[in-house]
Design a protein around this motif. Sequence first.
Motif, PDB file in Angstrom:
ATOM      1  N   ALA A  24       0.817  -1.205   0.000  1.00 20.73           N
ATOM      2  CA  ALA A  24       0.000   0.000   0.000  1.00 20.73           C
ATOM      3  C   ALA A  24       0.855   1.261   0.000  1.00 20.73           C
ATOM      4  N   LEU A  25       2.033   1.189   0.601  1.00 21.87           N
ATOM      5  CA  LEU A  25       2.919   2.353   0.662  1.00 21.87           C
ATOM      6  C   LEU A  25       3.601   2.632  -0.676  1.00 21.87           C
ATOM      7  N   ARG A  26       4.090   1.586  -1.322  1.00 24.65           N
ATOM      8  CA  ARG A  26       5.008   1.748  -2.456  1.00 24.65           C
ATOM      9  C   ARG A  26       4.460   2.645  -3.573  1.00 24.65           C
ATOM     10  N   PRO A  27       3.233   2.437  -4.083  1.00 27.54           N
ATOM     11  CA  PRO A  27       2.807   3.254  -5.226  1.00 27.54           C
ATOM     12  C   PRO A  27       2.666   4.736  -4.904  1.00 27.54           C
ATOM     13  N   ARG A  28       2.129   5.069  -3.737  1.00 28.66           N
ATOM     14  CA  ARG A  28       1.994   6.490  -3.405  1.00 28.66           C
ATOM     15  C   ARG A  28       3.350   7.135  -3.159  1.00 28.66           C
ATOM     16  N   LEU A  29       4.266   6.409  -2.534  1.00 31.30           N
ATOM     17  CA  LEU A  29       5.609   6.956  -2.315  1.00 31.30           C
ATOM     18  C   LEU A  29       6.324   7.179  -3.643  1.00 31.30           C
ATOM     19  N   ALA A  30       6.259   6.208  -4.524  1.00 30.20           N
ATOM     20  CA  ALA A  30       6.944   6.330  -5.816  1.00 30.20           C
ATOM     21  C   ALA A  30       6.349   7.458  -6.652  1.00 30.20           C
ATOM     22  N   THR A  31       5.031   7.596  -6.634  1.00 33.30           N
ATOM     23  CA  THR A  31       4.383   8.665  -7.392  1.00 33.30           C
ATOM     24  C   THR A  31       4.777  10.033  -6.850  1.00 33.30           C
ATOM     25  N   LEU A  32       4.752  10.176  -5.525  1.00 33.86           N
ATOM     26  CA  LEU A  32       5.143  11.450  -4.922  1.00 33.86           C
ATOM     27  C   LEU A  32       6.603  11.753  -5.231  1.00 33.86           C
ATOM     28  N   ARG A  33       7.470  10.756  -5.085  1.00 34.45           N
ATOM     29  CA  ARG A  33       8.901  10.948  -5.387  1.00 34.45           C
ATOM     30  C   ARG A  33       9.097  11.448  -6.819  1.00 34.45           C
ATOM     31  N   GLU A  92      -1.108   2.850   7.553  1.00 36.23           N
ATOM     32  CA  GLU A  92      -0.182   3.672   6.778  1.00 36.23           C
ATOM     33  C   GLU A  92      -0.767   5.014   6.350  1.00 36.23           C
ATOM     34  N   GLY A  93      -2.083   5.216   6.483  1.00 33.22           N
ATOM     35  CA  GLY A  93      -2.724   6.428   6.006  1.00 33.22           C
ATOM     36  C   GLY A  93      -2.153   7.732   6.557  1.00 33.22           C
ATOM     37  N   PRO A  94      -2.007   7.863   7.880  1.00 33.49           N
ATOM     38  CA  PRO A  94      -1.483   9.121   8.408  1.00 33.49           C
ATOM     39  C   PRO A  94      -0.087   9.475   7.892  1.00 33.49           C
ATOM     40  N   LEU A  95       0.785   8.492   7.726  1.00 34.63           N
ATOM     41  CA  LEU A  95       2.129   8.772   7.207  1.00 34.63           C
ATOM     42  C   LEU A  95       2.049   9.287   5.783  1.00 34.63           C
ATOM     43  N   LEU A  96       1.285   8.626   4.932  1.00 34.35           N
ATOM     44  CA  LEU A  96       1.189   9.038   3.541  1.00 34.35           C
ATOM     45  C   LEU A  96       0.551  10.422   3.419  1.00 34.35           C
ATOM     46  N   ASP A  97      -0.475  10.691   4.211  1.00 35.53           N
ATOM     47  CA  ASP A  97      -1.115  12.004   4.162  1.00 35.53           C
ATOM     48  C   ASP A  97      -0.159  13.100   4.631  1.00 35.53           C
ATOM     49  N   TYR A  98       0.614  12.810   5.674  1.00 39.86           N
ATOM     50  CA  TYR A  98       1.614  13.772   6.173  1.00 39.86           C
ATOM     51  C   TYR A  98       2.653  14.081   5.097  1.00 39.86           C
ATOM     52  N   LEU A  99       3.159  13.049   4.429  1.00 35.53           N
ATOM     53  CA  LEU A  99       4.174  13.269   3.395  1.00 35.53           C
ATOM     54  C   LEU A  99       3.616  14.059   2.220  1.00 35.53           C
ATOM     55  N   ASP A 100       2.400  13.731   1.788  1.00 35.49           N
ATOM     56  CA  ASP A 100       1.777  14.471   0.686  1.00 35.49           C
ATOM     57  C   ASP A 100       1.635  15.951   1.037  1.00 35.49           C
ATOM     58  N   ALA A 101       1.139  16.216   2.242  1.00 35.46           N
ATOM     59  CA  ALA A 101       0.903  17.615   2.638  1.00 35.46           C
ATOM     60  C   ALA A 101       2.206  18.373   2.817  1.00 35.46           C
ATOM     61  N   ASP A 109      15.901  11.185   2.021  1.00 33.22           N
ATOM     62  CA  ASP A 109      14.821  12.057   2.469  1.00 33.22           C
ATOM     63  C   ASP A 109      13.633  11.204   2.897  1.00 33.22           C
ATOM     64  N   GLU A 110      12.678  11.853   3.560  1.00 34.40           N
ATOM     65  CA  GLU A 110      11.526  11.135   4.101  1.00 34.40           C
ATOM     66  C   GLU A 110      10.715  10.424   3.017  1.00 34.40           C
ATOM     67  N   VAL A 111      10.630  11.010   1.847  1.00 33.64           N
ATOM     68  CA  VAL A 111       9.807  10.427   0.788  1.00 33.64           C
ATOM     69  C   VAL A 111      10.410   9.125   0.282  1.00 33.64           C
ATOM     70  N   GLN A 112      11.720   9.091   0.109  1.00 33.44           N
ATOM     71  CA  GLN A 112      12.363   7.931  -0.503  1.00 33.44           C
ATOM     72  C   GLN A 112      12.888   6.905   0.504  1.00 33.44           C
ATOM     73  N   TYR A 113      12.984   7.272   1.761  1.00 38.22           N
ATOM     74  CA  TYR A 113      13.594   6.391   2.751  1.00 38.22           C
ATOM     75  C   TYR A 113      12.964   5.000   2.741  1.00 38.22           C
ATOM     76  N   ASN A 114      11.650   4.951   2.764  1.00 33.26           N
ATOM     77  CA  ASN A 114      10.993   3.650   2.857  1.00 33.26           C
ATOM     78  C   ASN A 114      11.174   2.807   1.600  1.00 33.26           C
ATOM     79  N   LEU A 115      11.409   3.435   0.461  1.00 30.48           N
ATOM     80  CA  LEU A 115      11.687   2.660  -0.744  1.00 30.48           C
ATOM     81  C   LEU A 115      12.998   1.893  -0.609  1.00 30.48           C
TER      82      LEU A 115
END
Length: 490
Positions: free
Chosen positions: A170-179, A473-482, A341-347
């Motif tokens: 669930a994390l990977r696609p949103r992180l990759a798109t944001l990155r 994972e929702g709160p983390l992804l929303d925080y990173l997007d914002a 950085d925070e966006v790419q770390y989890n990748l």
Amino acid sequence: MSRAYDALMAHARQTEALAQIAGRLGWDQETVMPRGAAAQRGEEMAALEAVLHARRTDPRVGEWLEAAEPDGAEAEANLRLIRRSHDRARKVPGELAAELARTTSVAQGIWAEARAADDFTAFAPTLERVLDLKRQEGAALANGGDPYDALLQDYEPGMTAGELDAMFGALRPRLATLRDRLLERPAPAGLQGRFDEAAQMKLTRLIARIFGYDMSRGRVDKAVHPFSSGSGNDVRITTRTDPADPFNCLYSTIHEVGHAAYEQNIDPAYLLTPLGAGASMGVHESQSRIYENQLGRSRGFTNWLFTQMQEAFGDFGIADAEAFYATVNRVHRGFIRTEADEVQYNLHVLMRFDLERELIAGTLDVADLEEAWNSRFEADFGYPVDRPSNGVLQDVHWSVGLFGYFATYTLGNVYAGCLHEAIRRAVPELDAQLAAGDLSAATGWLRDNVQRHGGLYEPREVIERACGFVPNEGPLLDYLDAKFGGIYGL
């Protein structure tokens, strides 16, 4: 309480004390031990592990567990943790436990030398030996089940690789798109100049104190790979310095202070008992990551840090506090997980999680690991690895047998996202406090709602009790997007 419970706890306290001594030997090895002592230290660690294994598998422990009559939640939790340790230790032969301690102690130094020389082939035979021992341990613990799941229990009790796979999926696609969207935009300016390493260490100790690290019960030293060691009244951290990159030192320190503060803030009544340590590595990482990122890389705190860095280093090419906030949170290409950085770390973590599962399963051999790493990295990040120290040799974890550990970094980020949402509700003046360099309300909330409990609750229960909702994972992804959408004007 029963006599059996009292006898069991007396035995457990001595075992915990000996485990702390083993940890201190590890700290010494990473910081000040002479290089020529590596083989002897391996024998010392093996001898101590043999003693610890014998204590954990002592038949009297099973008898005391059977006869104990606990009174209250704390006693029940102590029995739960002792039973878990006893059951797991009995599945692993004592000779295997000692050999793992001996081999990983020596392997750590071999890895460090291979990393410095950028020579994976110099480390590969040692890694093959470590991996063979961990496969044996995993098979013994799994008792016919999944060896990786069995190893994961040492770091995140109750979690399975399947659950992590779903979360990471669930994390990977949103992180990759944001990155990808962020890297298309102009990057904030980087730091300019050289940064005196003594000045970095002076500033990093100040930062450690304002984040709540009690220096009367700890110390800050240098190591190749930053880490935290110990619990209770002796909790030590390490960092590293780079004259071209002070953020490496400062944010490594904040990260390790998150771990150390957790251990220092556990209820003193739990000292040298099974409750006197963090609930899991995922919960531990939630503390280090929220200290480092949601607090340490916030607009408020970087405003304060900008002034401190000007005083310590003079002009470093950044015009004002708002530009500095963008610099601290700059999304950039890079190879190193700890500098990501925070966006790419989890990748970075998700890649390691997949590779180590294959290693334990036997579908990937050490001989093919470097190529597998390089191929996966280029597929995930879009550019090739330039040398082993920026690739397969960058992390210490596999050399010391920590298979199953990497996943807890991303799990900790997920937990941190949930905790940050809860802190924002509880501390409405947080931004102003951070801008004044005042972390007391935020770290105090974490102390009271997470850290003081130690091992009293199961890992996910700790986070759910603190946040008031099931962690996801929702709160983390929303925080990173914002956050990054705001910085980059998406």
